[in-house]
Design an enzyme around this catalytic site. Structure first.
Site, PDB file in Angstrom:
ATOM      1  N   ARG A 189       0.829  -1.224   0.000  1.00 41.41           N
ATOM      2  CA  ARG A 189       0.000   0.000   0.000  1.00 41.41           C
ATOM      3  C   ARG A 189       0.861   1.271   0.000  1.00 41.41           C
ATOM      4  NH1 ARG A 189      -5.242  -1.143   2.768  1.00 41.41           N
ATOM      5  NH2 ARG A 189      -5.965  -2.994   1.674  1.00 41.41           N
ATOM      6  N   ASP A 225     -14.811  11.297  11.368  1.00 40.22           N
ATOM      7  CA  ASP A 225     -13.860  10.312  10.847  1.00 40.22           C
ATOM      8  C   ASP A 225     -12.460  10.868  11.099  1.00 40.22           C
ATOM      9  OD1 ASP A 225     -14.231   7.795   8.679  1.00 40.22           O
ATOM     10  OD2 ASP A 225     -12.235   8.708   8.649  1.00 40.22           O
TER      11      ASP A 225
HETATM   12  C1  LIG Z   1     -14.891   0.930   6.413  1.00 46.59           C
HETATM   13  S1  LIG Z   1     -15.120   2.602   6.885  1.00 46.59           S
HETATM   14  C2  LIG Z   1     -16.676   2.489   7.768  1.00 46.59           C
HETATM   15  C3  LIG Z   1     -17.719   3.437   7.233  1.00 46.59           C
HETATM   16  C4  LIG Z   1     -19.126   3.269   7.817  1.00 46.59           C
HETATM   17  N1  LIG Z   1     -19.123   3.342   9.251  1.00 46.59           N
HETATM   18  C5  LIG Z   1     -19.742   1.975   7.367  1.00 46.59           C
HETATM   19  O1  LIG Z   1     -19.828   1.030   8.142  1.00 46.59           O
HETATM   20  O2  LIG Z   1     -20.151   1.889   6.199  1.00 46.59           O
HETATM   21  C6  LIG Z   1     -13.913   2.786   8.197  1.00 46.59           C
HETATM   22  C7  LIG Z   1     -13.585   4.222   8.511  1.00 46.59           C
HETATM   23  O3  LIG Z   1     -12.880   4.258   9.755  1.00 46.59           O
HETATM   24  C8  LIG Z   1     -12.018   5.371   9.720  1.00 46.59           C
HETATM   25  N2  LIG Z   1     -11.028   5.244  10.803  1.00 46.59           N
HETATM   26  C9  LIG Z   1      -9.954   4.422  10.885  1.00 46.59           C
HETATM   27  N3  LIG Z   1      -9.286   4.630  12.030  1.00 46.59           N
HETATM   28  C10 LIG Z   1      -9.956   5.589  12.711  1.00 46.59           C
HETATM   29  C11 LIG Z   1      -9.758   6.241  13.965  1.00 46.59           C
HETATM   30  N4  LIG Z   1      -8.723   5.940  14.765  1.00 46.59           N
HETATM   31  N5  LIG Z   1     -10.654   7.192  14.346  1.00 46.59           N
HETATM   32  C12 LIG Z   1     -11.694   7.512  13.549  1.00 46.59           C
HETATM   33  N6  LIG Z   1     -11.933   6.943  12.353  1.00 46.59           N
HETATM   34  C13 LIG Z   1     -11.084   5.980  11.938  1.00 46.59           C
HETATM   35  C14 LIG Z   1     -11.426   5.319   8.315  1.00 46.59           C
HETATM   36  O4  LIG Z   1     -10.917   6.571   7.932  1.00 46.59           O
HETATM   37  C15 LIG Z   1     -12.665   4.876   7.491  1.00 46.59           C
HETATM   38  O5  LIG Z   1     -13.304   5.980   6.907  1.00 46.59           O
END
Ligand SMILES: C[S@@+](CC[C@H](N)C(=O)[O-])C[C@H]1O[C@@H](n2cnc3c(N)ncnc32)[C@H](O)[C@@H]1O
Length: 272
Positions: A37, A142
């Protein structure tokens, strides 16, 4: 292009930075994922090695690059009305509250905002039918600045709205034409109900809430077990007793100290 060398030590330094700053947990089996990545990014920046990249990641004045690395190492996958049963439950729940109660929802780890806008469409419909009042709001947060910028614009590829009913599409969305064909704009009346903000779940977020409903779906997968428990307990502290808490259905039940009761797969109620 020749593969960039990536030593175990370099892997450990990057894994430690990601864990300390964002709670992301990468065990040894993820070394090749990090390599694949981040290598294209290192080439794109014109850097010669992972060591050069680590220097940038460790430099606090280069926060934008740290953000970029988090984006590359996580997935932002999301779509409207993901896990439809969660939205059915939400609708049943809100219908019991009555129009005088104000309602506050938090979409933690909102990614591009699909979850928050889906909830806003559902609530706008319920308001139209007089089942809830006008006093409702949604907070969507986020860690990624990039997804939040896009979320605020409210423009989505059509495919991400595949589970939105034709009536809701007509009521709340505008289909793009000409160069915007294949894209959908979520209308202002829905966008203005959602407030977006940057929030790292692994850092303190005191003063948030109280919320009636919290979504914390499909983000815990990145965290190790102690971080998961810590994040879930701190998120649950923002939820009112009796409020609904949603996780991704594949995530199972996460151990936490806060008493919660399962309702349907991925949905829990905070005990009163
Ligand atoms: C797969 S998406 C989930 C989106 C939505 N909640 C759903 O279930 O469709 C995961 C998200 O978690 C965010 N993320 C990862 N680590 C994080 C952190 N420490 N604090 C807040 N957000 C985080 C990423 O940027 C990403 O946008």
């Amino acid at each position: 292009m020749a593969a960039l060398p990536f030593s175990d030590r370099e892997f450990k330094v990057i894994a430690d930075i990601m864990y300390e700053a964002a709670g992301l947990s990468f065990n040894d089996s993820k070394k090749s994922l990090i390599h694949s990545r981040l290598s294209p990014r290192i080439h794109k920046l014109g850097l010669q090695s992972f060591a050069d990249y680590i220097e940038i990641l460790g430099d606090e004045t280069q926060g934008a690059e740290f953000q970029m690395a988090v984006d590359l190492l996580t997935t932002n996958e999301t779509y409207f009305f993901r896990e439809p049963k969660h939205y059915d439950l939400l609708q049943q729940e809100f219908a019991t509250y009555g129009p005088s109660r104000s309602l506050h929802v938090w979409s933690a780890a909102s990614s591009f905002g699909d979850e928050a806008y889906s909830t806003a469409m559902l609530m706008a419909d319920m308001q139209m039918r007089g089942q809830i009042g006008a006093g409702w709001s949604i907070l969507a947060t986020d860690i990624s600045h990039r997804v939040l910028l896009s979320a605020k614009e409210g423009v989505f590829p059509e495919d991400r709205l595949r589970a939105v009913s034709p009536e809701r599409l007509r009521r709340y969305c505008l289909r793009g034409e000409g160069p915007s064909q294949g894209q959908v704009l979520v209308q202002d009346k829905i966008r203005q109900k959602v407030q977006f903000g940057q929030l790292n779940l692994c850092k303190p977020f005191d003063g948030l809430g109280p919320f009636d409903v919290v979504f914390l779906r499909n983000v815990l997968i990145y965290f190790d077990p102690p971080t998961k428990t810590d994040v879930v307990d701190r998120v649950l502290a923002t939820l009112k007793p009796g409020g609904l808490f949603f996780l991704g259905t594949a995530e199972g039940r996460v151990p936490c100290k806060t008493p919660i009761t399962p309702v349907i797969p991925g949905a829990f109620r905070k005990n009163a």
